[in-house]
Design a protein around this motif. Structure first.
Motif, PDB file in Angstrom:
ATOM      1  N   ALA A  60       0.869  -1.172   0.000  1.00 15.75           N
ATOM      2  CA  ALA A  60       0.000   0.000   0.000  1.00 15.75           C
ATOM      3  C   ALA A  60       0.907   1.222   0.000  1.00 15.75           C
ATOM      4  O   ALA A  60       1.700   1.387   0.910  1.00 15.75           O
ATOM      5  CB  ALA A  60      -0.888   0.018   1.240  1.00 15.75           C
ATOM      6  N   GLN A  61       0.807   2.034  -1.030  1.00 14.57           N
ATOM      7  CA  GLN A  61       1.558   3.299  -0.990  1.00 14.57           C
ATOM      8  C   GLN A  61       0.629   4.390  -0.477  1.00 14.57           C
ATOM      9  O   GLN A  61       0.596   4.669   0.713  1.00 14.57           O
ATOM     10  CB  GLN A  61       2.162   3.608  -2.356  1.00 14.57           C
ATOM     11  N   CYS A  62      -0.163   4.980  -1.369  1.00 17.46           N
ATOM     12  CA  CYS A  62      -1.092   5.990  -0.846  1.00 17.46           C
ATOM     13  C   CYS A  62      -2.226   5.310  -0.096  1.00 17.46           C
ATOM     14  O   CYS A  62      -2.916   5.936   0.699  1.00 17.46           O
ATOM     15  CB  CYS A  62      -1.631   6.870  -1.958  1.00 17.46           C
ATOM     16  N   GLY A  63      -2.438   4.046  -0.370  1.00 15.47           N
ATOM     17  CA  GLY A  63      -3.430   3.275   0.379  1.00 15.47           C
ATOM     18  C   GLY A  63      -4.856   3.447  -0.075  1.00 15.47           C
ATOM     19  O   GLY A  63      -5.764   2.837   0.488  1.00 15.47           O
ATOM     20  N   TYR A  64      -5.064   4.240  -1.098  1.00 15.91           N
ATOM     21  CA  TYR A  64      -6.445   4.553  -1.460  1.00 15.91           C
ATOM     22  C   TYR A  64      -7.132   3.386  -2.155  1.00 15.91           C
ATOM     23  O   TYR A  64      -8.319   3.149  -1.949  1.00 15.91           O
ATOM     24  CB  TYR A  64      -6.486   5.794  -2.358  1.00 15.91           C
ATOM     25  N   CYS A  65      -6.374   2.641  -2.948  1.00 15.58           N
ATOM     26  CA  CYS A  65      -6.969   1.486  -3.618  1.00 15.58           C
ATOM     27  C   CYS A  65      -6.999   0.280  -2.695  1.00 15.58           C
ATOM     28  O   CYS A  65      -7.628  -0.723  -2.994  1.00 15.58           O
ATOM     29  CB  CYS A  65      -6.153   1.121  -4.862  1.00 15.58           C
ATOM     30  N   THR A  66      -6.237   0.367  -1.598  1.00 23.50           N
ATOM     31  CA  THR A  66      -5.944  -0.813  -0.791  1.00 23.50           C
ATOM     32  C   THR A  66      -7.179  -1.516  -0.227  1.00 23.50           C
ATOM     33  O   THR A  66      -7.259  -2.746  -0.320  1.00 23.50           O
ATOM     34  CB  THR A  66      -4.956  -0.435   0.338  1.00 23.50           C
ATOM     35  N   CYS A  74      -4.721   0.383  -9.420  1.00 26.23           N
ATOM     36  CA  CYS A  74      -3.840   1.027  -8.439  1.00 26.23           C
ATOM     37  C   CYS A  74      -2.918   1.937  -9.211  1.00 26.23           C
ATOM     38  O   CYS A  74      -2.376   1.552 -10.238  1.00 26.23           O
ATOM     39  CB  CYS A  74      -3.025  -0.010  -7.677  1.00 26.23           C
ATOM     40  N   ARG A  75      -2.745   3.145  -8.737  1.00 25.79           N
ATOM     41  CA  ARG A  75      -1.934   4.103  -9.461  1.00 25.79           C
ATOM     42  C   ARG A  75      -0.512   4.196  -8.898  1.00 25.79           C
ATOM     43  O   ARG A  75       0.341   4.812  -9.517  1.00 25.79           O
ATOM     44  CB  ARG A  75      -2.607   5.477  -9.388  1.00 25.79           C
ATOM     45  N   CYS A  76      -0.291   3.655  -7.721  1.00 31.25           N
ATOM     46  CA  CYS A  76       1.001   3.894  -7.072  1.00 31.25           C
ATOM     47  C   CYS A  76       1.999   2.757  -7.215  1.00 31.25           C
ATOM     48  O   CYS A  76       3.187   2.993  -7.386  1.00 31.25           O
ATOM     49  CB  CYS A  76       0.811   4.126  -5.578  1.00 31.25           C
ATOM     50  N   THR A  77       1.534   1.541  -7.044  1.00 29.72           N
ATOM     51  CA  THR A  77       2.478   0.449  -6.782  1.00 29.72           C
ATOM     52  C   THR A  77       2.951  -0.297  -8.016  1.00 29.72           C
ATOM     53  O   THR A  77       3.900  -1.074  -7.922  1.00 29.72           O
ATOM     54  CB  THR A  77       1.818  -0.614  -5.891  1.00 29.72           C
ATOM     55  N   MET A 111      -5.742   7.743  -7.599  1.00 33.29           N
ATOM     56  CA  MET A 111      -7.011   7.056  -7.379  1.00 33.29           C
ATOM     57  C   MET A 111      -7.975   7.870  -6.525  1.00 33.29           C
ATOM     58  O   MET A 111      -9.183   7.744  -6.639  1.00 33.29           O
ATOM     59  CB  MET A 111      -6.775   5.682  -6.753  1.00 33.29           C
TER      60      MET A 111
HETATM   61  S1  FES Z   1      -1.579   2.450  -3.327  1.00 37.72           S
HETATM   62 FE1  FES Z   1      -2.161   4.348  -4.196  1.00 37.72          FE
HETATM   63  S2  FES Z   1      -3.638   3.704  -5.604  1.00 37.72           S
HETATM   64 FE2  FES Z   1      -2.898   1.828  -4.900  1.00 37.72          FE
END
Ligand code: FES
Ligand code: FAD
Ligand code: FES
Lengths: 321, 167, 796
Positions: free
Chosen positions: B99-105, B136-139, C191
């Motif tokens: 989980a980076q930003c955790g929003y999709c998590t 997911c946009r971060c990982t 997201m």
């Molecule tokens: S961790 Fe940021 S969108 Fe998946």
């Protein structure tokens, strides 16, 4: 984004459901999984007063094999269709190619067969559409895809329909007036606005897939990502092959290329009575390409989609040879 | 549109609330039940951030009319852990930086947990297929895949030898 | 800062602080906030790309039951913009709208549905103006001006420099090559959609919780637009669901939510829909580029001339910097003895572009690396060898006055080519499969702040409680990259603690000392150095007290494993909690602060503020592709990335940045495009805007190179943006290896691949791409004196 206000009815039997639809008239819409309808409602492509949900209707869900084929209840989910070993691979693949696992857990085969036509100009939020002064399909005067056209070019985007037609499946419709069974192909109309021949108060109750002996079928889908995306071209091919390896008949159906699934009849006729040699496949594919006249209203461009028709038909036939 | 009584079983608790027919499950969870762990990235069924489990299967709460969830078991990220200990997936995600930003998590975890219920030792391909509806946009998804494997491995090890940890 | 060898947490893979927060759904993002009495705000947008507003009637909306306030541009007349030179935006359009989707009216109502119904009752009368949506239209002298009156070219920024004698450089070249490439615009698509909650306290102070990367700049903008003292405004970034540069501007919804809270006296939340996110945009600029380079026969660069034409959309945003960035960093990887850059940014009637991961540098990097790949072919030199021959040396200065310190470029190149088997396989794979190579470099923070000031760019404070707990205060906003964890690691390392021993207070303009924000990859380097200084000061106090207690010299002490004592003598040590008590008794309040101000790195010319950085990260990438020549579909099979991160404070986080960069690059190269028909966005949704799914993502092999930068905290440099840069050209070069074609225009769609293949089959050069730049009135270049080092080289 909010859904527009509606009354949500959840009949328990088919009789109740058909009666509700008849009583409510055109202000009511059927909903099964809602995975097509709800996004469209959120974008205010329409705002029905009442939704009649089929999800809790008894007896509409499930897959039953019988002597002459397999019956799939309309509210059977795409996930269930994809997993059903009794079904032909082509229809299972088509169901498995629809969108994402989440949508396949909820979206139904009946809903898929009835899925609304799609277009860059209609699948937009209300404000976006207001900025172009709407389009023929909803509130507007002009088809932005073909401004001189008097008919709407929105694209038939169901993955199941081309396969259902290729497999010569039948569809059962029920209303307060009774039931009728039609070939899958007869459900569709090449009109982006009135894309189904289903009457507004009719409920699609099941699809019957014949158990063709010696029939080979496949479905191929073109889209940008391996998931989530609608088809921008679907190719369903079914051939009946006799003991000597000759195609006695063939059905080649193109999806997502017009407002209804398109039969590549010239190609089908050419193929009949021939063996699936390289030359025959190539010529069949070329002829199938002639049947496609896509417009620029989906992802990628129309020339690309047209170019892919012979490529994908050729690949489909090769996989069946 | 008047509100009607809505009875929802969420994370094992039965809630009675007044809701209008067109309220989505996403809206009811976040706004009426205060369960804001369920996220949204599109509200149109295109991203998977709003995934919850309904009778154990991943559904998009943004495309579910709350009323359709009546009589079914709804599980959200808040209900993933049984008790105070986090779910093995949650631990693995934390350990590997999945989980980076955790929003999709939360959505990813709901899809992944449903997968592990049916396939306790999934292959990479199975993981990809199960998560194909979660953007997911971060990982770049890589640590997500590794974390699902790790959780499966640990669960296998915890449940003792011979229960399918190795493959 | 000294780069002492770490012995504790730094360098180890460990869990981010509060890694379980998001995994358990407990992390609170702005839209997760529901305050008592909170109203929902919504905005009405322009439905014209370019029009005058002739009237707005809000009376019916105001009369609607449940509506608490309606605002128009007249209520927020003060203009703003992130750059001092571009104060050209209004929270709600005043007199004129410049793109479809521009906010025009805002309402606050009891709920979202009421707010929407209210907006439907607002009547706006527009007088449409001709719209400007292409480069050609923007440059036309007889076209309408988007800013200002009458007709004229819509040039926002124009820069031109010449370093060294470019004509001379070309004249001595054995081979000169020109290329034209286009990089399409795209959106960050974090997201989380942007959300903001504003509340006016009974004390007359305004608080705004907002998903931002830059609380400080939002703070400054609110001060200006709301005409309120900054001290009465508090901006807090709660958990932020991704940024990538998309949350580095002050936004209309942040200002209108604040104003609505002020006029209604109730908390107000505005959450953008996904469509509104595409309109708020600030994404990657579309850039049309022309590059000309001279080489000696053995592949050494003699001169380079680079031109870029940026489509900025309707407002300035970061464009003044972006324009310069398209020309600034070419020299950080290659030794270019004579360099000329000309860049122009035009306004068009589209959502404003801004900074996205790599800010203005992925575009020229794509052009440059493809161009060099082609040049290598022309010269018959291996493309890797060509790069090595021109690679910038560590601790050197570029011709455009950029100071280079540590550089692992060579190691990156060597490692990545070895790991991928590049030399063995390139050019030898069956048709359809190919390998491509490219490099890149990026800044560890911009050397200069956005508005000129001589104060520190980052400050960190530490406070110790009586039990030994340490609280770290920093305004840096963690947007998922793990910056808070990096600060925790640095402080924990210096104090001999574990990251879990720290309490972190971040991104709150009331509670935390300045940090300019999470942009330009500056946090690890700058806030990291501030944290290092603060922790070092704190440790010195603790050491002094413990030294007195143990009766040993302070410089014999170390802090490790939660103890302070004599190095190598566990007998003579005290637990941290005891050490802290001793220090508090000796010194009173145990607090410390640190700050970081970058060295003055600007060159001797106007425009030199963009490009300098205290350190540059370096990357080298190899991509393997499989192309289907019949369908034009390209699959990336694997990506290898070697990245010089200086020192990896937490390898898990660095790998995560590399993997995420590859993902984002993949979308930009193949499928993501902020595309328009006229002024209409073709598909402002996550269905039409195609972010790669898990199925498109190839395996990534990350190779971390540590060069231990002399000025980075523990030697660290950036990792968040640099690794994106080489991926796109590596893929484009791999497609060339696979099929012999060149698609010089992003995104590389299957259709373009097919066109190029067909062209090649018909005897063409197998290229698809732009033919040239339109007639751009580039200005005469500013001729800049060469750096000392280069003057000596230039002298024959
Ligand atoms: S961790 Fe940021 S969108 Fe998946
Ligand atoms: C992001 C996204 C991606 C998608 N991708 C695809 C894709 O790749 N391929 C694809 O084919 N579809 C796709 N869909 C559309 C949709 O999810 C599927 O087609 C699904 O099968 C529809 O089934 P449903 O039960 O959810 O339909 P609903 O939404 O419930 O209904 C769809 C339509 O059919 C009518 N209807 C439903 N059931 C009946 C019935 N039994 N009798 C009469 N009328 C009925 C409804 O009135 C409505 O007009 C996608 C949707 C989304 C949101
Ligand atoms: S919010 Fe439900 S799928 Fe995106």
């Amino acid at each position: 984004m909010r859904l527009p206000p509606f009354t949500f009815l959840e009949p328990a039997t088919l009789a109740e459901a058909t009666k509700m639809l008849a009583d409510q008239g055109p202000a009511a819409t059927t909903v099964a999984g809602g995975t097509d309808l709800y996004p469209n409602l959120k974008r205010r492509q329409s705002s029905p007063k009442t939704l009649v949900s089929l999800r809790r209707v008894d007896g509409l869900r499930g897959i039953r094999a019988n002597g002459s084929g397999t019956t799939i209840g309309a509210t059977t989910t795409l996930g269930e269709v994809a997993a059903a070993e009794v079904l032909p691979g082509a229809i299972r693949d088509a169901a498995g190619f629809v969108s994402s696992p989440q949508i396949r857990n909820v979206g139904t085969i009946g809903g898929n067969l009835c899925v609304d036509t799609r277009c860059d100009y209609i699948n937009q939020n209300e404000e976006w559409r207001r900025a172009v002064d709407f389009c023929l399909k909803d509130r507007g005067e002009i088809c932005w895809v073909a401004p001189r056209s008097s008919h709407c070019w929105a694209v038939s985007s169901t993955d199941i329909a081309p396969v259902a037609i290729a497999l010569e499946a039948e569809i059962r419709l029920a209303s307060v007036g009774g039931e009728r069974v039609i070939p899958a192909e007869a459900l569709y109309r090449d009109d982006g606005i009135e894309w189904l021949t289903r009457a507004p108060d009719e409920i699609l109750t099941e699809i019957v897939v014949p158990g063709g002996n010696g029939m080979r079928a496949t479905y191929r889908k073109v889209r940008r990502r391996g998931t989530i995306d609608f088809p921008i071209l679907g190719v369903a091919v079914a051939v009946d092959v006799d003991g000597g390896g000759e195609c006695t008949s063939a059905r080649i159906v193109l999806g997502a290329i017009a407002s209804a699934p398109v039969r590549a009849s010239e190609a089908e006729e050419f193929l009949a009575g021939k063996r699936l040699s390289d030359e025959v496949i190539e010529e069949t594919a070329r002829l199938a390409g002639k049947a496609a006249r896509p417009q620029d209203n989906t992802d990628l461009n129309s020339r690309y989609r047209k170019r892919m028709v012979p490529v994908e038909v050729g690949r489909a036939l090769r996989s069946l040879a | 549109m008047t509100a009607r009584l809505l009875t929802l079983e969420v994370n094992g608790t039965t809630h009675h609330i007044a809701a209008r027919d067109h309220a989505t499950l996403l809206e009811v969870l976040r706004e009426d039940l205060g369960l804001t762990g369920t996220k949204h990235g599109c509200e149109l069924g295109e991203c998977g951030a709003c995934t919850v489990l309904v009778d154990g299967a991943p559904w998009l709460s943004c495309l579910t009319v709350a009323r359709e969830a009546e009589g079914r078991r709804v599980t959200t990220i808040e209900g993933l852990a049984k008790g105070p200990e986090p779910h093995p997936l949650q631990v693995a995600f934390a350990d590997l930086g999945a989980a980076q930003c955790g929003y999709c998590t939360p959505g990813v975890l709901m899809s992944a947990s449903s997968l592990l219920e049916t396939d306790p030792v999934p292959t990479t391909q199975q993981i990809k297929e199960a998560l194909a509806g979660n953007l997911c946009r971060c990982t770049g998804y890589i640590k997500i895949i590794e974390a699902v494997h790790l959780a499966a491995e640990r669960a296998g090890a915890a449940s003792g030898p011979g229960t399918g940890g190795a493959s | 800062m000294t780069a002492t060898a770490p012995r504790g947490v730094v360098g180890r893979p460990w869990r981010k602080v509060d890694a379980l927060g998001s995994a358990t759904g407990r992390a609170v993002y702005a839209d997760d906030m529901y305050l008592p009495g909170m109203l929902i705000g919504k905005q009405l947008h322009s439905i014209h790309a370019h029009a005058l507003i002739r009237g707005i009637d809000t009376s019916q909306a105001e009369a609607l039951d449940g509506v608490h306030a309606v605002l128009t541009g007249a209520d927020l007349p003060v203009a703003y913009g992130i750059f001092p030179v571009s104060q050209d935006e209004h929270a709600l359009a005043v007199e004129r709208v410049r793109y479809v989707g521009e906010p025009v009216v805002a309402v606050a109502a009891v709920d979202e549905e009421t707010a929407e119904r209210a907006l439907a009752l607002v009547e706006v009368v527009y007088e449409p103006l001709p719209e400007v949506t292409t480069y050609e239209a923007a440059l036309a002298e007889d076209g309408p001006r988007i800013h200002g009156e009458g007709t004229g070219a819509n040039i926002h920024r124009s820069n031109a420099f010449e370093f060294g004698d470019v004509a001379e450089g070309f004249s001595v070249a054995d081979h000169v090559r020109e290329d034209v490439l286009f990089y399409s615009g795209n959106n960050h698509a974090a997201m989380e959609q942007h959300a903001a909650v504003a509340e006016m306290g009974s004390d007359g102070r305004l608080t705004l919780w907002t998903s931002t990367q830059v609380p400080h700049y939002v703070h400054r903008t609110l001060e200006k637009v709301l005409e309120m003292p900054a001290g009465h405004i508090r901006v807090i970034a709660p958990a932020v669901g991704g940024g990538f540069g998309g949350k580095t501007d002050p936004f209309s919804h942040e200002i209108t939510a604040s104003k609505l809270a002020m006029v209604t006296g109730r908390p107000v939340k505005i959450t953008l829909t996904r469509e509104e996110v595409f309109y708020a945009h600030r994404g990657r600029h579309p850039v049309l580029m022309w590059v000309r380079t001279g080489f000696t026969a053995d592949g050494r660069i003699t001169a380079m001339h680079f031109r870029s034409l940026l489509d900025g959309g309707a407002y300035g945003s970061y464009g003044a910097a972006t324009t310069l960035y398209t020309g600034a960093l070419q020299t950080t990887t290659y030794r270019i003895p004579a360099y000329r850059f000309e860049g122009v940014r035009v306004f068009t009637n589209k959502p404003p572009c801004g900074p996205k991961r790599g800010h203005g540098t992925p575009q020229p990097r794509f052009a440059l690396e493809v161009h060099l790949d082609k040049a290598a072919d022309d010269l018959g030199i291996d493309p890797v060898e060509l790069r090595l021959r021109n690679a910038v040396e560590p601790f050197s200065e570029t011709v455009n006055h950029l100071r280079i310190t540590s550089s692992g470029l060579r190691e990156c190149i060597e490692e990545v080519t070895r790991a991928s088997g590049f030399a063995e396989q390139r050019g030898k794979l069956p048709r359809g499969r190919g390998l491509g190579f490219a490099i890149g470099a990026y800044m560890s923070g911009a050397g200069l702040p956005i508005y000129w000031n001589d104060m520190p760019q980052s400050e960190v404070q530490l406070k110790v409680d009586r039990g030994g707990g340490v609280t770290v205060y920093s305004m840096a906003a963690d947007v998922g990259q793990g910056s808070t964890s990096v600060l925790a690691a640095i402080v924990a390392e210096v104090l001999g603690l574990e990251a879990a021993d720290l309490s972190l207070v971040t991104a709150d303009t009331d509670l935390t000392p300045i940090d300019l924000g999470s942009y330009s990859s500056r946090v690890t380097f700058m806030a990291g150095n501030a944290a290092l200084e603060a922790a070092t000061k704190l440790r010195a106090m603790v050491f002094d007290a413990v030294a007195a207690h143990l009766e040993v010299p302070a410089d014999s002490l170390v802090a490790a494993e939660r103890r302070v004592g004599v190095d190598g003598d566990p007998e003579r040590s005290v637990p941290w909690s005891e050490a802290v008590r001793l220090a508090a008794a000796a010194f009173g309040p145990l607090t410390a602060s640190g700050a970081y101000t970058p060295p003055d790195l600007a060159g001797p010319y106007k425009g030199s503020g963009v490009g300098p950085s205290p350190a540059y990260s370096y990357s080298a990438c190899v991509a393997a592709v499989a192309c289907d020549p019949e369908t034009g579909v390209v699959a990336v099979e694997k990506v290898w990335m070697a990245h010089d991160v200086g020192r990896s404070i937490n390898p898990l986080l660095v790998e995560g940045q590399i993997e995420g960069s590859v993902h984002m690059a993949l979308g930009e190269v193949f499928s993501e495009e902020q595309a328009f028909r006229g002024g209409m966005h073709i598909g402002p949704s996550l269905l039409d805007y195609k972010i790669p799914s898990i199925l498109e993502m190839p395996p990534v092999e990350s190779i971390l190179i540590e060069t231990v930068d002399p000025e980075g905290p523990f030697g660290a440099k950036e990792a968040g943006q640099g690794p994106l840069l080489p991926v796109l050209p590596a893929i484009a070069n791999a497609i060339h290896d696979a099929l012999g074609i060149r698609v010089d225009e992003l995104p590389i769609t299957p259709w373009k691949v097919l066109q190029a293949v067909r062209d090649l089959e018909r005897g063409g050069d197998g290229r698809v791409g732009p033919a040239g730049l339109p007639d751009v009135p580039f200005r005469e270049p500013l001729r800049v004196e060469l750096p000392q080092q280069w003057q000596e080289v230039a002298a024959p």
